[in-house]
Design a protein around this motif. Sequence first.
Motif, short mmCIF file in Angstrom:
data_model
loop_
_atom_site.label_atom_id
_atom_site.label_comp_id
_atom_site.label_asym_id
_atom_site.label_seq_id
_atom_site.Cartn_x
_atom_site.Cartn_y
_atom_site.Cartn_z
N LEU A 183 -1.81 4.72 15.20
CA LEU A 183 -1.21 4.52 13.87
C LEU A 183 -1.58 3.13 13.36
CD1 LEU A 183 0.50 5.86 11.74
CD2 LEU A 183 2.55 5.05 12.91
N ASP A 184 -2.48 3.10 12.39
CA ASP A 184 -2.95 1.84 11.82
C ASP A 184 -2.08 1.50 10.61
OD1 ASP A 184 -4.42 -0.09 10.19
OD2 ASP A 184 -6.07 0.24 11.58
N VAL A 185 -1.24 0.49 10.78
CA VAL A 185 -0.27 0.13 9.76
C VAL A 185 -0.95 -0.50 8.55
CG1 VAL A 185 1.77 -1.27 9.30
CG2 VAL A 185 1.53 -0.14 11.50
N ASN A 186 -1.98 -1.30 8.77
CA ASN A 186 -2.69 -1.90 7.65
C ASN A 186 -3.37 -0.83 6.79
OD1 ASN A 186 -3.92 -4.24 6.17
ND2 ASN A 186 -5.80 -3.31 6.93
N ASN A 187 -3.94 0.20 7.43
CA ASN A 187 -4.57 1.27 6.66
C ASN A 187 -3.57 2.00 5.78
OD1 ASN A 187 -7.05 0.66 7.74
ND2 ASN A 187 -7.08 2.35 9.20
N ILE A 188 -2.34 2.16 6.27
CA ILE A 188 -1.30 2.76 5.44
C ILE A 188 -1.06 1.90 4.21
CG2 ILE A 188 1.14 3.43 5.34
CD1 ILE A 188 0.98 3.94 8.37
N TYR A 189 -0.95 0.60 4.42
CA TYR A 189 -0.71 -0.31 3.29
C TYR A 189 -1.88 -0.26 2.30
CZ TYR A 189 0.01 -4.49 0.52
OH TYR A 189 0.18 -5.36 -0.53
N VAL A 190 -3.10 -0.36 2.80
CA VAL A 190 -4.28 -0.34 1.93
C VAL A 190 -4.32 0.94 1.10
CG1 VAL A 190 -6.81 -0.16 1.94
CG2 VAL A 190 -5.68 -1.90 3.34
N ASN A 191 -4.13 2.07 1.75
CA ASN A 191 -4.17 3.35 1.04
C ASN A 191 -3.02 3.49 0.04
OD1 ASN A 191 -6.43 4.07 2.50
ND2 ASN A 191 -5.31 5.31 3.99
N SER A 192 -1.86 2.92 0.38
CA SER A 192 -0.72 3.03 -0.53
C SER A 192 -0.99 2.29 -1.84
CB SER A 192 0.55 2.49 0.14
OG SER A 192 0.55 1.07 0.22
N ILE A 193 -1.73 1.20 -1.76
CA ILE A 193 -2.09 0.47 -2.98
C ILE A 193 -3.18 1.23 -3.74
CG2 ILE A 193 -3.08 -1.67 -3.89
CD1 ILE A 193 -0.25 -2.00 -2.76
N HIS A 211 -4.18 4.35 -3.58
CA HIS A 211 -3.90 5.72 -4.00
C HIS A 211 -2.49 5.89 -4.54
CE1 HIS A 211 -7.76 6.91 -2.33
NE2 HIS A 211 -7.43 6.26 -1.23
N LYS A 212 -1.80 4.75 -4.68
CA LYS A 212 -0.51 4.71 -5.36
C LYS A 212 0.52 5.66 -4.73
CE LYS A 212 -2.55 3.26 -9.75
NZ LYS A 212 -3.88 3.02 -9.15
N TYR A 213 0.68 5.54 -3.40
CA TYR A 213 1.75 6.30 -2.76
C TYR A 213 2.70 5.36 -2.04
CZ TYR A 213 -0.91 6.36 1.76
OH TYR A 213 -1.58 6.03 2.92
N ASP A 214 3.81 5.90 -1.60
CA ASP A 214 4.87 5.12 -0.95
C ASP A 214 4.56 4.99 0.54
OD1 ASP A 214 7.31 4.47 0.47
OD2 ASP A 214 8.39 4.91 -1.39
N ALA A 215 4.31 3.77 1.01
CA ALA A 215 3.96 3.56 2.42
C ALA A 215 5.09 3.94 3.35
CB ALA A 215 3.55 2.10 2.64
N ASP A 216 6.33 3.69 2.94
CA ASP A 216 7.47 4.05 3.78
C ASP A 216 7.59 5.58 3.90
OD1 ASP A 216 9.28 1.53 4.49
OD2 ASP A 216 8.41 1.22 2.52
N ALA A 217 7.33 6.28 2.82
CA ALA A 217 7.37 7.74 2.86
C ALA A 217 6.29 8.28 3.79
CB ALA A 217 7.21 8.32 1.46
N PHE A 218 5.12 7.64 3.79
CA PHE A 218 4.05 8.03 4.71
C PHE A 218 4.53 7.88 6.16
CE2 PHE A 218 0.54 7.36 7.53
CZ PHE A 218 -0.52 8.10 7.03
N LEU A 219 5.13 6.75 6.47
CA LEU A 219 5.62 6.52 7.82
C LEU A 219 6.68 7.53 8.22
CD1 LEU A 219 5.90 2.63 8.17
CD2 LEU A 219 4.51 4.16 9.56
N GLU A 220 7.52 7.89 7.28
CA GLU A 220 8.57 8.86 7.58
C GLU A 220 7.99 10.26 7.79
OE1 GLU A 220 11.24 8.47 4.31
OE2 GLU A 220 11.83 6.42 4.86
#
Length: 276
Positions: free
Chosen positions: A169-179, A181-190
């Motif tokens: 689980l790459d946390v930085n990639n979640i953040y990068v993609n959330s910016i 592709h305009k999605y909620d990073a916390d929702a992704f983690l959940e």
Amino acid sequence: MISGAGLGLKREMVDEFIQDGVPPSVNFLEVAPENWMKVPPKLARKFKALTEQYPFVCHGLSLSIGAPAPLNVGFVKQVKQFLDTYGIDLYSEHLSYCSGNAHMYDLMPIPFTEEAVTHVAERIRTVQEIIERPLIIENVSYYAEPGATMDEVSFINAVLAESDCKLLLDVNNIYVNSINHKYDADAFLEGIDGSRTAYYHVAGHYRQADDFVVDTHGAPVIDPVWRLLQRAYELHGIHPTLLERDFNLPQTRELVAEIDRIHQIADQVKGVKESA
């Protein structure tokens, strides 16, 4: 098995770590096998010495698990030999592809489709049979979504379930993609199946514009990524966590400061859970 916080080993670090030892707060090291399979004998001996003293994991670059071309079985066998030679149990790769008619030096996004899930899962199962270890798949940063009929979380979860593999689980990639592709990073983690997490990655990136971020691994980790790591620990458990730094390498003490931050976040989450 690995635990705690780890650091990606670069060739520039080898002599320092041979002479002075790996800093005590660095609990394991990570390398790309492609970068160490064919090295000069002197460097190979130094690398072997480090693997005999410290835990290692491998994070590959060119497996191309999602490619339409046939799986390069010969390469997978070379990876297995490398893992066996150096006694490395964990091998991770990117949920992407980097080859077609020839090798590309970028990680291309796999279409988020049911057909792609079936294709990738079959290839993962084949790799796992050859290397005789679980293949750990990493969620990647991407800048386009060609032909997507599923969202990213659903696609990753489907690949994990159908292939029965583990997750990096790459946390930085979640953040990068959330910016981007305009999605909620916390929702992704959940939404992600964190029960399959083998370990985490954190890294820095380059913000080219307010709405566009490039995953570079060339800068310090920023506070929003540290916050996401804490949230990942809270949701999916405290697992080994690797600091990636591939470019603009600072002094080791600066990397150790970030390693210490990983330990601090883990201790904080552990303390809250124990007092609950």
